[in-house]
Scaffold this motif. Structure first.
Motif, short mmCIF file in Angstrom:
data_model
loop_
_atom_site.label_atom_id
_atom_site.label_comp_id
_atom_site.label_asym_id
_atom_site.label_seq_id
_atom_site.Cartn_x
_atom_site.Cartn_y
_atom_site.Cartn_z
N HIS A 53 11.29 -17.14 -3.51
CA HIS A 53 10.03 -17.72 -3.07
C HIS A 53 8.95 -16.65 -3.22
O HIS A 53 8.97 -15.64 -2.51
N PHE A 54 8.00 -16.87 -4.14
CA PHE A 54 6.98 -15.86 -4.41
C PHE A 54 6.06 -15.64 -3.20
O PHE A 54 5.68 -14.50 -2.90
N GLN A 95 1.73 -10.80 -11.00
CA GLN A 95 1.35 -9.91 -12.09
C GLN A 95 2.40 -8.82 -12.30
O GLN A 95 2.74 -8.48 -13.44
N ARG A 96 2.91 -8.31 -11.21
CA ARG A 96 3.95 -7.27 -11.33
C ARG A 96 5.20 -7.84 -12.01
O ARG A 96 5.81 -7.17 -12.85
N ILE A 97 5.59 -9.04 -11.66
CA ILE A 97 6.77 -9.65 -12.28
C ILE A 97 6.52 -9.90 -13.76
O ILE A 97 7.39 -9.64 -14.61
N ARG A 98 5.33 -10.37 -14.09
CA ARG A 98 5.02 -10.60 -15.51
C ARG A 98 5.05 -9.29 -16.30
O ARG A 98 5.57 -9.25 -17.43
N LEU A 119 6.34 -8.11 1.23
CA LEU A 119 5.98 -6.88 0.50
C LEU A 119 4.55 -6.43 0.79
O LEU A 119 4.11 -5.41 0.25
N HIS A 120 3.84 -7.20 1.60
CA HIS A 120 2.44 -6.90 1.93
C HIS A 120 1.58 -6.86 0.67
O HIS A 120 0.75 -5.97 0.47
N LEU A 121 1.81 -7.86 -0.20
CA LEU A 121 1.03 -8.02 -1.42
C LEU A 121 0.43 -9.43 -1.44
O LEU A 121 0.95 -10.34 -0.78
N SER A 122 -0.61 -9.58 -2.21
CA SER A 122 -1.09 -10.94 -2.45
C SER A 122 -0.16 -11.60 -3.46
O SER A 122 0.49 -10.91 -4.26
N GLU A 140 11.35 -3.24 -7.15
CA GLU A 140 11.51 -3.66 -5.76
C GLU A 140 10.97 -5.08 -5.57
O GLU A 140 11.56 -5.89 -4.83
N CYS A 141 9.86 -5.39 -6.23
CA CYS A 141 9.29 -6.74 -6.13
C CYS A 141 10.24 -7.78 -6.72
O CYS A 141 10.44 -8.87 -6.15
N PHE A 142 10.85 -7.44 -7.85
CA PHE A 142 11.82 -8.35 -8.45
C PHE A 142 12.96 -8.65 -7.48
O PHE A 142 13.37 -9.80 -7.30
N LEU A 143 13.49 -7.61 -6.86
CA LEU A 143 14.62 -7.78 -5.96
C LEU A 143 14.25 -8.65 -4.75
O LEU A 143 15.05 -9.46 -4.29
N ARG A 144 13.03 -8.50 -4.25
CA ARG A 144 12.62 -9.30 -3.10
C ARG A 144 12.47 -10.77 -3.49
O ARG A 144 12.88 -11.67 -2.74
N VAL A 145 11.92 -11.02 -4.66
CA VAL A 145 11.80 -12.41 -5.11
C VAL A 145 13.19 -12.98 -5.39
O VAL A 145 13.49 -14.14 -5.06
#
Length: 290
Positions: free
Chosen positions: A17-18, A34-37, A25-28, A7-12
């Protein structure tokens, strides 16, 4: 592969734009990076290229994107299916019942349940009460509509409205012209009855009613199910008690009369381990009058 990371990948991929993606996504931003890596390491390919001009998808990212959408969509469907099953909104209800129960409001309750919960598959089986208790113990059915008392006290039970007994007589019988009949009127009458082992409590209650009136019942033939008994009455084999529900099913050659002192046939819903669909069905069943 972690669904949240996909889901994070799709939002980026959507925002390119990170910082903006992390906010949505309500993440730092470090947590998102880190999730993408981690996702890239799991896949074995870089999904994004970042430079001074911004963020763009790599060839691997472009190839991964439609499959990532499918993964997320399928994950959402799976989660929704699990939630609906837990709520009893889909799945299967294995329902057992006796022939007498089928002549009560049970068919209407089944139809109402099917209308209210179209995604629940309903399997129906008709057998006697002892067999239904055994099926509950074996986990072969989820819910049973049967006649208490239960032989297996560890089963759970909820009483339902009882069924009155009425007397089935052949047309032309000497008592057919009466609106109400007493047990003393039945002296020496050939009586048809279900075998005692099928329903010992009810059998004993009926016999007790005869004896309380000073009459010994003259059972000439055992018959089961109760619909067969009504057929034998029509054939002139004797008289017998059936439930009011069975009496509503018109049978040529038979009339039904009230015997005020006759007992009622108890009904109950029974279960071992309640499933969500069974719990939903119990909500639809009629309540026992208080």
């Amino acid at each position: 592969m972690d669904l949240r990371s996909v889901e994070c990948f799709l939002r980026v991929a959507q925002t390119l734009h990170f910082g903006r993606a992390a906010e949505e996504l309500h993440l730092s931003q470090p947590a998102l990076s880190q999730r993408i890596r981690t996702l890239e390491r799991d896949i074995g390919a870089r999904l994004f290229e970042r430079n001074r001009r911004g963020v763009r998808l790599t060839a691997a990212g472009h190839a991964f994107r439609p499959h990532a959408r499918a993964v997320v969509t399928q994950g959402e469907k799976a989660a929704d299916a699990a939630r609906r099953a837990a709520l009893g909104l889909q799945g299967r209800l294995r329902l057992g019942f006796t022939v007498i129960a089928s002549y009560t409001e049970l068919p209407q309750a089944i139809q109402a349940f099917r209308t209210a919960y179209p995604e629940v598959e309903v399997d129906l089986v008709e057998v006697n009460s002892p067999a239904l208790e055994e099926a509950l113990d074996r986990g072969e059915i989820d819910l049973a509509i049967l006649h208490p008392p239960l032989e297996r006290p560890h089963l759970h039970m909820r009483h339902l409205p009882a069924e009155p007994l009425v007397l089935a007589l052949p047309v032309g019988h000497r008592l057919a012209g009466r609106s109400a009949i007493s047990f003393s009127d039945l002296a020496d009458e050939p009586l048809l009855s279900a075998p005692r082992h099928v329903g010992p409590v009810l059998f004993d209650k009926v016999v007790a009613c005869f004896r309380a009136a000073g009459v010994e019942p003259r059972i000439v033939q055992e018959a089961t199910p109760v619909t067969t008994l009504a057929g034998l009455v029509a054939a002139g084999a004797g008289i017998g008690f059936v439930t009011r529900g069975v009496a509503t099913a018109t049978r040529p050659g038979v009339v039904y009369r009230t015997v005020p002192a006759a007992p009622t046939v108890p009904l109950a819903a029974a279960w071992s381990h309640p499933t969500p669909p069974a719990t939903r069905f119990l909500e639809i069943l009629p309540q026992q009058p208080t």
